[in-house]
Scaffold this motif. Structure first.
Motif, PDB file in Angstrom:
ATOM      1  N   THR A 155       0.838  -1.205   0.000  1.00 53.87           N
ATOM      2  CA  THR A 155       0.000   0.000   0.000  1.00 53.87           C
ATOM      3  C   THR A 155       0.868   1.249   0.000  1.00 53.87           C
ATOM      4  N   TRP A 156       1.920   1.229   0.793  1.00 57.55           N
ATOM      5  CA  TRP A 156       2.833   2.373   0.829  1.00 57.55           C
ATOM      6  C   TRP A 156       3.407   2.628  -0.559  1.00 57.55           C
ATOM      7  N   ILE A 157       3.779   1.583  -1.255  1.00 59.31           N
ATOM      8  CA  ILE A 157       4.318   1.728  -2.614  1.00 59.31           C
ATOM      9  C   ILE A 157       3.314   2.461  -3.497  1.00 59.31           C
ATOM     10  N   GLN A 158       2.054   2.102  -3.390  1.00 52.11           N
ATOM     11  CA  GLN A 158       1.020   2.737  -4.213  1.00 52.11           C
ATOM     12  C   GLN A 158       0.775   4.193  -3.811  1.00 52.11           C
ATOM     13  N   ASP A 159       1.137   4.538  -2.588  1.00 50.84           N
ATOM     14  CA  ASP A 159       0.987   5.918  -2.108  1.00 50.84           C
ATOM     15  C   ASP A 159       2.126   6.832  -2.568  1.00 50.84           C
ATOM     16  N   GLN A 160       3.164   6.256  -3.151  1.00 50.81           N
ATOM     17  CA  GLN A 160       4.326   7.031  -3.577  1.00 50.81           C
ATOM     18  C   GLN A 160       4.249   7.284  -5.081  1.00 50.81           C
ATOM     19  N   PRO A 161       4.006   8.518  -5.479  1.00 48.76           N
ATOM     20  CA  PRO A 161       3.856   8.802  -6.913  1.00 48.76           C
ATOM     21  C   PRO A 161       4.998   8.262  -7.775  1.00 48.76           C
ATOM     22  N   SER A 162       6.215   8.306  -7.277  1.00 47.17           N
ATOM     23  CA  SER A 162       7.345   7.848  -8.085  1.00 47.17           C
ATOM     24  C   SER A 162       7.422   6.324  -8.191  1.00 47.17           C
ATOM     25  N   LEU A 163       6.655   5.599  -7.372  1.00 48.12           N
ATOM     26  CA  LEU A 163       6.702   4.134  -7.389  1.00 48.12           C
ATOM     27  C   LEU A 163       5.450   3.482  -7.966  1.00 48.12           C
ATOM     28  N   VAL A 164       4.408   4.254  -8.213  1.00 50.30           N
ATOM     29  CA  VAL A 164       3.139   3.683  -8.681  1.00 50.30           C
ATOM     30  C   VAL A 164       3.347   2.814  -9.917  1.00 50.30           C
ATOM     31  N   GLU A 165       4.185   3.280 -10.834  1.00 54.47           N
ATOM     32  CA  GLU A 165       4.427   2.510 -12.057  1.00 54.47           C
ATOM     33  C   GLU A 165       4.998   1.124 -11.760  1.00 54.47           C
ATOM     34  N   ARG A 166       5.727   1.003 -10.674  1.00 56.52           N
ATOM     35  CA  ARG A 166       6.350  -0.270 -10.308  1.00 56.52           C
ATOM     36  C   ARG A 166       5.429  -1.139  -9.447  1.00 56.52           C
ATOM     37  N   GLY A 167       4.281  -0.610  -9.076  1.00 53.04           N
ATOM     38  CA  GLY A 167       3.398  -1.304  -8.140  1.00 53.04           C
ATOM     39  C   GLY A 167       3.055  -2.720  -8.548  1.00 53.04           C
ATOM     40  N   GLU A 168       2.637  -2.916  -9.769  1.00 49.74           N
ATOM     41  CA  GLU A 168       2.234  -4.256 -10.218  1.00 49.74           C
ATOM     42  C   GLU A 168       3.428  -5.218 -10.226  1.00 49.74           C
ATOM     43  N   ARG A 169       4.558  -4.730 -10.704  1.00 49.20           N
ATOM     44  CA  ARG A 169       5.762  -5.562 -10.739  1.00 49.20           C
ATOM     45  C   ARG A 169       6.180  -5.957  -9.318  1.00 49.20           C
ATOM     46  N   LEU A 170       6.176  -4.989  -8.415  1.00 51.44           N
ATOM     47  CA  LEU A 170       6.561  -5.269  -7.032  1.00 51.44           C
ATOM     48  C   LEU A 170       5.546  -6.174  -6.343  1.00 51.44           C
TER      49      LEU A 170
END
Length: 184
Positions: A155-170
């Motif tokens: 969830t934290w990853i999805q809250d970080q604009p710079s990481l949203v693109e990586r969310g599915e991969r992570l």
């Protein structure tokens, strides 16, 4: 509850969802009251704490997720059920930006208004994890607390604009690390 009080309650929840979705969990409670066109006292009569407001906002989602976990127990293979539940809880936690911090804190704080809902939600995930473990499909060295911590991380990853693109991969990497056969 009187009809007008019920109407205020529902309206405050609608406005609060919009405010927290837009501004995050640290948004001003005064801003919620102002946008709902109610006094701060009215808001606090319905929701005495920020956590009580979060609990009301998340309650139906958590109840749905608990029912969904019960459904997944019998409908899907255990590893797929666990990943499906994990994806759904992350989506719910992401629905109110920044609320994951309150959820994580609530697990350890029995006096928090969010505590019971979060503990129930965590128990649902734990049952799915234990089922996958019993079938040899998930790591045996983790428990429900670990799973809940991973929900927090995702969830934290999805809250970080710079990481949203990586969310599915992570998400795939993390779910693959939970499951013995890799990601589903």
């Amino acid at each position: 509850m009187r009809a007008d009080a019920q109407k205020n309650y529902a309206h405050i929840l609608t406005v609060a969802r919009d405010v927290f979705t837009e501004q995050g969990a640290d948004a001003s409670i005064r801003d919620v009251a102002r946008k709902a066109d109610v006094g701060l006292g009215t808001l606090y009569r319905h929701f005495p704490t920020r956590e009580a407001l979060f609990e009301a906002l998340l309650r139906s989602s958590f109840n749905t997720l608990e029912r969904r976990a019960d459904e997944l127990q019998s409908l899907e293979p255990a590893d797929q059920a666990l990943v499906t539940w994990l994806r759904e809880i992350v989506e719910i936690a992401c629905s109110l930006r920044g609320v994951i911090a309150a959820m994580v804190a609530a697990i350890e704080e029995p006096d928090s208004a969010l505590h019971a809902s979060c503990v129930t939600m965590k128990a649902s995930g734990t049952r799915l994890l234990e089922r996958a473990q019993a079938q040899g499909l998930a790591r045996s060295d983790m428990d429900g607390a670990d799973l809940f911590a991973l929900v927090g991380a995702l969830t934290w990853i999805q809250d970080q604009p710079s990481l949203v693109e990586r969310g599915e991969r992570l998400f795939g990497i993390i779910s693959g690390a939970i499951l013995l056969g890799g990601a589903v």
